[in-house]
Design an enzyme around this catalytic site. Structure first.
Site, PDB file in Angstrom:
ATOM      1  N   CYS A   1       0.855  -1.194   0.000  1.00  0.00           N
ATOM      2  CA  CYS A   1       0.000   0.000   0.000  1.00  0.00           C
ATOM      3  C   CYS A   1       0.889   1.240   0.000  1.00  0.00           C
ATOM      4  O   CYS A   1       1.732   1.417   0.889  1.00  0.00           O
ATOM      5  CB  CYS A   1      -0.906  -0.015   1.230  1.00  0.00           C
TER       6      CYS A   1
ATOM      7  N   CYS B   1       0.635   3.332   3.248  1.00  0.00           N
ATOM      8  CA  CYS B   1       1.299   2.651   4.375  1.00  0.00           C
ATOM      9  C   CYS B   1       2.804   2.831   4.264  1.00  0.00           C
ATOM     10  O   CYS B   1       3.488   3.065   5.277  1.00  0.00           O
ATOM     11  CB  CYS B   1       0.929   1.172   4.414  1.00  0.00           C
TER      12      CYS B   1
ATOM     13  N   HIS C   1      -4.405   1.022   8.388  1.00  0.00           N
ATOM     14  CA  HIS C   1      -4.895   0.833   7.017  1.00  0.00           C
ATOM     15  C   HIS C   1      -6.384   0.540   7.019  1.00  0.00           C
ATOM     16  O   HIS C   1      -6.830  -0.477   7.526  1.00  0.00           O
ATOM     17  CB  HIS C   1      -4.143  -0.304   6.314  1.00  0.00           C
TER      18      HIS C   1
ATOM     19  N   ASN D   1     -12.538  10.731  -1.673  1.00  0.00           N
ATOM     20  CA  ASN D   1     -12.990   9.970  -2.833  1.00  0.00           C
ATOM     21  C   ASN D   1     -13.080   8.504  -2.426  1.00  0.00           C
ATOM     22  O   ASN D   1     -12.141   7.968  -1.830  1.00  0.00           O
ATOM     23  CB  ASN D   1     -12.003  10.127  -3.994  1.00  0.00           C
TER      24      ASN D   1
ATOM     25  N   HIS E   1      -6.046   3.467   0.367  1.00  0.00           N
ATOM     26  CA  HIS E   1      -5.859   3.685   1.809  1.00  0.00           C
ATOM     27  C   HIS E   1      -6.593   4.985   2.083  1.00  0.00           C
ATOM     28  O   HIS E   1      -6.231   6.029   1.515  1.00  0.00           O
ATOM     29  CB  HIS E   1      -4.356   3.789   2.121  1.00  0.00           C
TER      30      HIS E   1
ATOM     31  N   HIS F   1      -8.075   8.396   2.681  1.00  0.00           N
ATOM     32  CA  HIS F   1      -7.374   9.674   2.865  1.00  0.00           C
ATOM     33  C   HIS F   1      -8.343  10.815   2.629  1.00  0.00           C
ATOM     34  O   HIS F   1      -9.305  10.691   1.869  1.00  0.00           O
ATOM     35  CB  HIS F   1      -6.171   9.779   1.921  1.00  0.00           C
TER      36      HIS F   1
HETATM   37  P1  5GP Z   1      -7.469   9.890  -4.730  1.00  0.00           P
HETATM   38  O1  5GP Z   1      -7.641  10.111  -6.182  1.00  0.00           O
HETATM   39  O2  5GP Z   1      -7.242   8.429  -4.394  1.00  0.00           O
HETATM   40  O3  5GP Z   1      -8.547  10.505  -3.881  1.00  0.00           O
HETATM   41  O4  5GP Z   1      -6.183  10.692  -4.302  1.00  0.00           O
HETATM   42  C1  5GP Z   1      -4.893  10.180  -4.336  1.00  0.00           C
HETATM   43  C2  5GP Z   1      -3.972  11.364  -4.221  1.00  0.00           C
HETATM   44  O5  5GP Z   1      -2.693  10.882  -3.904  1.00  0.00           O
HETATM   45  C3  5GP Z   1      -3.840  12.170  -5.511  1.00  0.00           C
HETATM   46  O6  5GP Z   1      -4.229  13.518  -5.268  1.00  0.00           O
HETATM   47  C4  5GP Z   1      -2.365  12.037  -5.873  1.00  0.00           C
HETATM   48  O7  5GP Z   1      -1.820  13.219  -6.409  1.00  0.00           O
HETATM   49  C5  5GP Z   1      -1.739  11.667  -4.539  1.00  0.00           C
HETATM   50  N1  5GP Z   1      -0.541  10.841  -4.656  1.00  0.00           N
HETATM   51  C6  5GP Z   1      -0.400   9.722  -5.418  1.00  0.00           C
HETATM   52  N2  5GP Z   1       0.827   9.195  -5.244  1.00  0.00           N
HETATM   53  C7  5GP Z   1       1.470  10.015  -4.345  1.00  0.00           C
HETATM   54  C8  5GP Z   1       2.785   9.975  -3.775  1.00  0.00           C
HETATM   55  O8  5GP Z   1       3.604   9.097  -4.035  1.00  0.00           O
HETATM   56  N3  5GP Z   1       3.091  10.975  -2.898  1.00  0.00           N
HETATM   57  C9  5GP Z   1       2.201  11.962  -2.582  1.00  0.00           C
HETATM   58  N4  5GP Z   1       2.616  12.896  -1.722  1.00  0.00           N
HETATM   59  N5  5GP Z   1       0.951  12.013  -3.108  1.00  0.00           N
HETATM   60  C10 5GP Z   1       0.595  11.051  -3.979  1.00  0.00           C
HETATM   61 ZN    ZN Z   2      -2.355   1.407   3.641  1.00  0.00          ZN
END
Ligand code: 5GP
Ligand code: ZN
Length: 112
Positions: free
Chosen positions: A3, A6, A45, A85, A96, A98
């Protein structure tokens, strides 16, 4: 567990940390959608909002207790938006749970 968040929480993958406590970790989004864009995650997680239940909801409560502190640290004195989301239709890409905290400007009213 394979993950991404994680691995960020345990330091395997670097991140720009903005807050940490026993339950919560927060770091800058790698692809910011606003002048301030932080991801706030429980250290435990949980895959997504759809799996929040009585046994794990304390972790989500701790996220929301941390958010005002994080917002204050980041200077979000005029408000901000918190987004989660969930699942395919919610366009969740990292499985995970967020919470996006977005701010630093007047955000658009529309969400979808
Ligand atoms: P989701 O689309 O799942 O709600 O949001 C995932 C978020 O994680 C996205 O806004 C993306 O830019 C961010 N993200 C993806 N990979 C990484 C990473 O390796 N580091 C950081 N800091 N953010 C990430
Ligand atoms: Zn996780």
């Amino acid at each position: 567990m394979d993950c991404l968040f994680c691995k960020i929480i345990n330091g395997e993958i670097p991140s720009a940390k903005v807050y940490e406590d026993e339950y919560v970790y927060a770091f800058k989004d790698i692809n910011p959608q606003a002048p301030v864009h932080v991801l706030v995650v429980p250290k435990t997680h949980i895959c997504c909002a759809d799996k929040i239940a009585a046994e794990n909801s304390v972790n989500v409560a701790k996220v929301f207790e941390a958010i005002p502190k994080i917002a204050s640290t980041l200077g979000l004195t005029n408000g901000y938006r918190v987004i989660n989301n969930c699942g395919e239709d919610g366009c969740q890409t990292v499985k995970h749970i967020h919470f996006h905290v977005l701010g630093g400007k007047k955000l658009p009213e529309t969400m979808a």
